[in-house]
Design a protein around this motif. Structure first.
Motif, PDB file in Angstrom:
ATOM      1  N   UNK A 114      32.535  36.581 -12.272  1.00  0.00           N
ATOM      2  CA  UNK A 114      32.785  36.188 -13.721  1.00  0.00           C
ATOM      3  C   UNK A 114      34.154  35.327 -13.690  1.00  0.00           C
ATOM      4  N   UNK A 115      35.048  35.697 -12.657  1.00  0.00           N
ATOM      5  CA  UNK A 115      36.211  35.237 -12.301  1.00  0.00           C
ATOM      6  C   UNK A 115      35.909  34.419 -11.106  1.00  0.00           C
ATOM      7  N   UNK A 116      35.847  33.096 -11.332  1.00  0.00           N
ATOM      8  CA  UNK A 116      35.345  32.205 -10.265  1.00  0.00           C
ATOM      9  C   UNK A 116      36.336  31.647  -9.316  1.00  0.00           C
ATOM     10  N   UNK A 117      37.477  32.286  -9.110  1.00  0.00           N
ATOM     11  CA  UNK A 117      38.299  32.280  -8.056  1.00  0.00           C
ATOM     12  C   UNK A 117      38.114  33.365  -7.001  1.00  0.00           C
ATOM     13  N   UNK A 118      38.020  33.164  -5.661  1.00  0.00           N
ATOM     14  CA  UNK A 118      37.654  34.004  -4.725  1.00  0.00           C
ATOM     15  C   UNK A 118      38.680  33.968  -3.774  1.00  0.00           C
ATOM     16  N   UNK A 119      39.978  34.624  -4.140  1.00  0.00           N
ATOM     17  CA  UNK A 119      41.041  34.647  -3.129  1.00  0.00           C
ATOM     18  C   UNK A 119      41.169  35.707  -2.534  1.00  0.00           C
ATOM     19  N   UNK A 120      42.361  36.164  -1.929  1.00  0.00           N
ATOM     20  CA  UNK A 120      42.391  37.321  -0.853  1.00  0.00           C
ATOM     21  C   UNK A 120      42.406  38.438  -1.888  1.00  0.00           C
ATOM     22  N   UNK A 121      41.962  39.616  -1.344  1.00  0.00           N
ATOM     23  CA  UNK A 121      41.725  40.888  -2.243  1.00  0.00           C
ATOM     24  C   UNK A 121      42.752  41.896  -1.823  1.00  0.00           C
ATOM     25  N   UNK A 122      43.406  42.625  -2.666  1.00  0.00           N
ATOM     26  CA  UNK A 122      43.893  43.979  -2.275  1.00  0.00           C
ATOM     27  C   UNK A 122      43.042  45.377  -2.356  1.00  0.00           C
ATOM     28  N   UNK A 123      43.575  46.420  -2.037  1.00  0.00           N
ATOM     29  CA  UNK A 123      42.684  47.690  -1.809  1.00  0.00           C
ATOM     30  C   UNK A 123      43.360  48.676  -2.775  1.00  0.00           C
ATOM     31  N   UNK A 124      42.728  49.034  -3.896  1.00  0.00           N
ATOM     32  CA  UNK A 124      43.269  49.627  -5.009  1.00  0.00           C
ATOM     33  C   UNK A 124      43.295  51.313  -4.801  1.00  0.00           C
ATOM     34  N   UNK A 125      44.065  51.932  -5.335  1.00  0.00           N
ATOM     35  CA  UNK A 125      43.700  53.343  -5.089  1.00  0.00           C
ATOM     36  C   UNK A 125      42.552  53.852  -5.660  1.00  0.00           C
ATOM     37  N   UNK A 126      41.950  53.054  -6.549  1.00  0.00           N
ATOM     38  CA  UNK A 126      40.492  53.401  -7.187  1.00  0.00           C
ATOM     39  C   UNK A 126      39.480  53.617  -5.628  1.00  0.00           C
ATOM     40  N   UNK A 127      39.697  52.705  -4.820  1.00  0.00           N
ATOM     41  CA  UNK A 127      38.916  52.502  -3.630  1.00  0.00           C
ATOM     42  C   UNK A 127      38.955  53.916  -3.186  1.00  0.00           C
ATOM     43  N   UNK A 128      40.197  54.330  -2.684  1.00  0.00           N
ATOM     44  CA  UNK A 128      40.311  55.676  -1.783  1.00  0.00           C
ATOM     45  C   UNK A 128      39.603  56.745  -2.780  1.00  0.00           C
ATOM     46  N   UNK A 129      39.856  56.858  -3.905  1.00  0.00           N
ATOM     47  CA  UNK A 129      39.271  57.898  -4.835  1.00  0.00           C
ATOM     48  C   UNK A 129      37.900  57.952  -4.711  1.00  0.00           C
ATOM     49  N   UNK A 130      37.374  56.749  -4.700  1.00  0.00           N
ATOM     50  CA  UNK A 130      35.727  56.708  -4.934  1.00  0.00           C
ATOM     51  C   UNK A 130      35.140  57.347  -3.590  1.00  0.00           C
ATOM     52  N   UNK A 131      35.846  57.411  -2.245  1.00  0.00           N
ATOM     53  CA  UNK A 131      35.422  57.918  -1.247  1.00  0.00           C
ATOM     54  C   UNK A 131      35.750  59.294  -1.133  1.00  0.00           C
ATOM     55  N   UNK A 132      36.948  59.703  -1.788  1.00  0.00           N
ATOM     56  CA  UNK A 132      37.145  61.274  -2.012  1.00  0.00           C
ATOM     57  C   UNK A 132      36.232  62.031  -2.837  1.00  0.00           C
ATOM     58  N   UNK A 133      36.101  61.104  -3.923  1.00  0.00           N
ATOM     59  CA  UNK A 133      35.020  61.825  -5.136  1.00  0.00           C
ATOM     60  C   UNK A 133      33.763  62.016  -4.466  1.00  0.00           C
ATOM     61  N   UNK A 134      33.142  60.979  -3.593  1.00  0.00           N
ATOM     62  CA  UNK A 134      31.893  61.032  -3.110  1.00  0.00           C
ATOM     63  C   UNK A 134      31.573  62.385  -2.181  1.00  0.00           C
ATOM     64  N   UNK A 135      32.433  62.329  -1.227  1.00  0.00           N
ATOM     65  CA  UNK A 135      32.527  63.566  -0.206  1.00  0.00           C
ATOM     66  C   UNK A 135      32.663  64.818  -0.781  1.00  0.00           C
ATOM     67  N   UNK A 136      33.618  64.914  -1.830  1.00  0.00           N
ATOM     68  CA  UNK A 136      33.760  66.337  -2.821  1.00  0.00           C
ATOM     69  C   UNK A 136      32.467  66.842  -3.303  1.00  0.00           C
ATOM     70  N   UNK A 137      31.575  65.587  -4.116  1.00  0.00           N
ATOM     71  CA  UNK A 137      30.786  65.888  -4.997  1.00  0.00           C
ATOM     72  C   UNK A 137      29.564  66.469  -4.048  1.00  0.00           C
ATOM     73  N   UNK A 138      29.273  65.490  -2.826  1.00  0.00           N
ATOM     74  CA  UNK A 138      28.024  65.669  -2.184  1.00  0.00           C
ATOM     75  C   UNK A 138      28.208  66.530  -1.006  1.00  0.00           C
ATOM     76  N   UNK A 139      29.493  66.676  -0.281  1.00  0.00           N
ATOM     77  CA  UNK A 139      29.520  67.727   0.842  1.00  0.00           C
ATOM     78  C   UNK A 139      30.367  68.674   0.717  1.00  0.00           C
ATOM     79  N   UNK A 140      31.104  68.716  -0.433  1.00  0.00           N
ATOM     80  CA  UNK A 140      32.351  69.805  -0.689  1.00  0.00           C
ATOM     81  C   UNK A 140      33.248  69.782   0.475  1.00  0.00           C
ATOM     82  N   UNK A 141      33.464  68.458   0.707  1.00  0.00           N
ATOM     83  CA  UNK A 141      34.743  68.164   1.677  1.00  0.00           C
ATOM     84  C   UNK A 141      35.718  67.320   0.979  1.00  0.00           C
ATOM     85  N   UNK A 142      37.019  67.702   0.998  1.00  0.00           N
ATOM     86  CA  UNK A 142      38.266  67.008   0.267  1.00  0.00           C
ATOM     87  C   UNK A 142      38.791  66.453   1.087  1.00  0.00           C
ATOM     88  N   UNK A 143      38.713  65.196   1.386  1.00  0.00           N
ATOM     89  CA  UNK A 143      39.425  64.208   2.223  1.00  0.00           C
ATOM     90  C   UNK A 143      40.895  63.785   1.772  1.00  0.00           C
TER      91      UNK A 143
END
Length: 407
Positions: free
Chosen positions: A48-77
Motif C-alpha cells: 500500500x506504500x508504493x515506495x520500495x526503498x531500503x528497509x531497517x530491522x526493527x526490534x519487533x523482528x527479533x521479538x518475533x523469533x524469540x517468541x516463536x522459539x519460546x512458545x513452540x520449543x521452550x527455548x528462550x533466545x
C-alpha cells in the motif's frame, strides 16, 4: 485452510515447476501450498506504500523469533544474539569463509543436504564426509510395525544415527575447524535427541571445532514431535554454535529471502556479523521483515493444520508403497516434508545407479524426484521425494511410480 486447493505455479518462473507440461515435480524443497493468510496480508499491507526503498530491522523482528522459539520449543533466545540474513544458504557460505581458512576440513554427516557441499568446495575448503550409521534391520522393523499400526515411539529415530568413532576421528583431524550439522536432518528426516546433540557439542568443544546448526526444517515435524535446538541443550553447545533459522521452509516463502542466525557467544557473533555484512547478505528486501513477523506472530494455527496435512501425506505414501511398490523401502521420517526411499535392491537388479534411476523415472514416469547420490556417498541407491503437495498430485505421482517400478 484448504490444502487440497491447487495453486497453479506453472508460468510463474517457479524453479520447481519449470518442467515439461506432463511432469510432476517432487524434487526441490518448497511446497505447493499457498502460504499463511497472515503473511499474505502483511505483504499486501506493505504494498500500500508504493515506495520500495531500503528497509531497517526493527526490534519487533527479533521479538518475533524469540517468541516463536519460546512458545513452540521452550527455548528462550537472547534477542541480541539474532542477525538478519537473506537466507540460510548465503549465511552458511559466508560463515564458512569467515570462521575457516582455505584447505581446512568441514565435517558433514552424510547423506545430507547437497548444497552443504557447494558451500564448502566453492570456498576452497575440504569436505570431510562422516557417513551416518544406517540400521537396515531397524528400518525393516519400523516398516513392519507401521504396517500393524504399532510403531514404537523411537522407531524412526533408531534407523539413522551417528557413528561416534568416525565422528571423533574426523573432528580430531588437526585440519578440521567446522562441523555443519543438519537439525532436523535432511534428507533422512531424523530429529536429533538432546543426548545426541550434547555429545556432538562436547566432541566439538574437545577438538576446538565450531558448529553451524542448520535448523531451517525445525517446524516441519510430525504433529506429536518437537525438535530440539542445538544451542538449547547445554552451555557448551550454546557457546560453540551458530544456529541458522528461517520461516521460509515452514511458510513456503523462500522467494522472499528472509532468515536469521543466532549466535550466543558474543565474540563468535561479532565475527559472523562481520562476515555477513562483508558479503552483503545482511540487508532485507522490503517484504522480508514484515513476512517473518507475521509468520511467527500469527501463523501458528495455519502451521498446525499444515503439519496434520503433511502427516496424512506421509501415511498415504507409506501405505501405498507397502502395498503397491514393494521394490522400494520407505524410511520412516520424524521431520521435514521430504521422504527418503531405499531403492538399492532395485538399482542392483537393474544394473543402474541413482543418477540413471532419476533420469529413467523422469523419462518413463514423468515424475521428478531427486537422486540420493547428490547427498553424499552414503546416498547412493536412495531417492528423495517431496510430499508437500496436494493429495491429488501425490496420488497421481504414486500411480506413475507404481507403473514404473512394476515394469
Amino acid at each position: 485452510m484448504n490444502f487440497d486447493e491447487v495453486v497453479n505455479r506453472r508460468g510463474t518462473n517457479s524453479l520447481k515447476w519449470d518442467v515439461p507440461e506432463n511432469e510432476l515435480p517432487l524434487w526441490v524443497a518448497d511446497m505447493d501450498f499457498a502460504t499463511a493468510p497472515a503473511v499474505v496480508d502483511a505483504i499486501k499491507k506493505r504494498t500500500e506504500c508504493a515506495a520500495f526503498g531500503y528497509s531497517i530491522i526493527p526490534e519487533e523482528w527479533n521479538q518475533a523469533y524469540v517468541g516463536w522459539w519460546k512458545r513452540r520449543y521452550n527455548y528462550e533466545m537472547d534477542p541480541e544474539s539474532l542477525i538478519f540474513c537473506t537466507g540460510v544458504v548465503p549465511a552458511i557460505s559466508s560463515i564458512v569463509r569467515k570462521v575457516t581458512t582455505p584447505a581446512e576440513n568441514v565435517v558433514i554427516l552424510t547423506p545430507v543436504y547437497n548444497i552443504f557441499f557447494n558451500s564448502i568446495v566453492n570456498n576452497g575448503r575440504n569436505v570431510l564426509q562422516c557417513p551416518l550409521r544406517y540400521d537396515e534391520a531397524a528400518a525393516d522393523k519400523c516398516r513392519a510395525e507401521s504396517d500393524k499400526n504399532i510403531a514404537g515411539e523411537n522407531c524412526a529415530a533408531d534407523v539413522y544415527g551417528i557413528d561416534w568413532d568416525a565422528l571423533e576421528k574426523a573432528l580430531a583431524n588437526p585440519q578440521t575447524s567446522l562441523l555443519i550439522f543438519c537439525n532436523p536432518h535432511n534428507p533422512v528426516g531424523k530429529i536429533w535427541t538432546a543426548e545426541e546433540i550434547a555429545r556432538v557439542g562436547e566432541l566439538c568443544r574437545k577438538h576446538s571445532v565450531t558448529v553451524i546448526s542448520d535448523e531451517i526444517h525445525c517446524d516441519l515435524t510430525k504433529p506429536d514431535k518437537r525438535y530440539i535446538s542445538f544451542a538449547s541443550v547445554s552451555e557448551t553447545c550454546r557457546d560453540i554454535s551458530i544456529v541458522c533459522m528461517a520461516p521460509t521452509k515452514t511458510f513456503n516463502i523462500a522467494g522472499l529471502q528472509t532468515a536469521a542466525v543466532s549466535v550466543a557467544n558474543p565474540t563468535l557473533r561479532h565475527k559472523v556479523w562481520r562476515g555477513l555484512n562483508t558479503d552483503e547478505v545482511a540487508e532485507p528486501n522490503v517484504f522480508a521483515i514484515q513476512a517473518a513477523i507475521a509468520a511467527y506472530n500469527e501463523g501458528e494455527p495455519w502451521l498446525d493444520e499444515l503439519l496434520q496435512y503433511i502427516q496424512g501425506n506421509r501415511e498415504l505414501v507409506a501405505d501405498f508403497i507397502a502395498r503397491e511398490i514393494p521394490q522400494v523401502k520407505l524410511i520412516d521420517a520424524e521431520a521435514t516434508y521430504l521422504l527418503w526411499l531405499d531403492c538399492r535392491d532395485f538399482c542392483k537388479r537393474r544394473g543402474m545407479n541413482t543418477e540413471q534411476l532419476e533420469k529413467d523415472i523422469r523419462d518413463n514416469a514423468q515424475v521428478f524426484i531427486s537422486k540420493g547420490s547428490i547427498y553424499g556417498d552414503a546416498g547412493e541407491g536412495f531417492m528423495r521425494m517431496n510430499i508437500a503437495c496436494t493429495k491429488a498430485t501425490l496420488q497421481e505421482a504414486l500411480s506413475r511410480l507404481k507403473a514404473y517400478f512394476g515394469r
